[in-house]
Enzyme design. Structure first.
Site, PDB file in Angstrom:
ATOM      1  N   CYS A   8       0.835  -1.201   0.000  1.00 48.24           N
ATOM      2  CA  CYS A   8       0.000   0.000   0.000  1.00 48.24           C
ATOM      3  C   CYS A   8       0.869   1.249   0.000  1.00 48.24           C
ATOM      4  O   CYS A   8       1.999   1.246   0.468  1.00 48.24           O
ATOM      5  CB  CYS A   8      -0.977  -0.004   1.170  1.00 48.24           C
ATOM      6  SG  CYS A   8      -0.294   0.496   2.731  1.00 48.24           S
ATOM      7  N   CYS A   9       0.289   2.294  -0.573  1.00 44.92           N
ATOM      8  CA  CYS A   9       0.902   3.622  -0.588  1.00 44.92           C
ATOM      9  C   CYS A   9      -0.245   4.609  -0.432  1.00 44.92           C
ATOM     10  O   CYS A   9      -1.307   4.258   0.077  1.00 44.92           O
ATOM     11  CB  CYS A   9       1.703   3.833  -1.862  1.00 44.92           C
ATOM     12  SG  CYS A   9       0.723   3.835  -3.370  1.00 44.92           S
ATOM     13  N   ALA A  10      -0.081   5.815  -0.870  1.00 42.57           N
ATOM     14  CA  ALA A  10      -1.136   6.820  -0.709  1.00 42.57           C
ATOM     15  C   ALA A  10      -2.334   6.539  -1.607  1.00 42.57           C
ATOM     16  O   ALA A  10      -3.477   6.567  -1.165  1.00 42.57           O
ATOM     17  CB  ALA A  10      -0.585   8.214  -0.980  1.00 42.57           C
TER      18      ALA A  10
END
Length: 138
Positions: free
Chosen positions: A94-96
């Site tokens: 996951c990231c932004a």
């Protein structure tokens, strides 16, 4: 019929949005590597998936998925040995918003990781879905 003549713009909007939803459904049906927040939660609970947050430290500190491991994308090459122990486990990246984690997933697949998933929409979708956020360091 009279309703459609007077409200043609609403009918056009309904057709356009229905078409857009259909295209999205068809496009995402074949890609099992993209997980919604609910699908990610199920994978975490059922298969002890590891969450790997690839954002930079400042973003991670503002809030992350509980128990997420933090390895920024910029440190992937340097910390590759650290990730080897997770090769057989499902990894949810996951990231932004999902872009950096998609890139990280490609790197991991190239390195031989089989069970790599991307959190579709990243932390934005996770929060929007009402899922828990932690600010603890891990």
């Amino acid at each position: 019929m009279e309703f459609l003549q007077h409200n043609w713009y609403w009918a056009a909007l309904a057709v356009a949005s229905g078409g857009w939803l259909s295209v999205e459904l068809i496009r995402s049906r074949g890609d099992t590597s993209q997980l919604s927040p609910v699908q990610a939660t199920l994978l975490i609970n059922r298969e002890d998936a590891i969450i790997l947050d690839v954002r930079e430290q400042g973003d991670y500190a503002k809030g992350h998925i509980p128990n997420a491991r933090h390895i920024p994308l910029s440190e992937f090459a340097r910390r590759s040995a650290e990730m080897e122990k997770w090769k057989g486990q499902p990894l949810i990246l996951c990231c932004a918003s999902g872009g950096r984690s998609e890139s990280a997933g490609a790197q991991l697949r190239k390195a031989g990781f089989d069970k790599v998933y991307n959190l579709r929409g990243g932390m934005m979708e996770w929060e929007k879905a009402g899922q828990p956020i932690s600010r603890k360091k891990k």
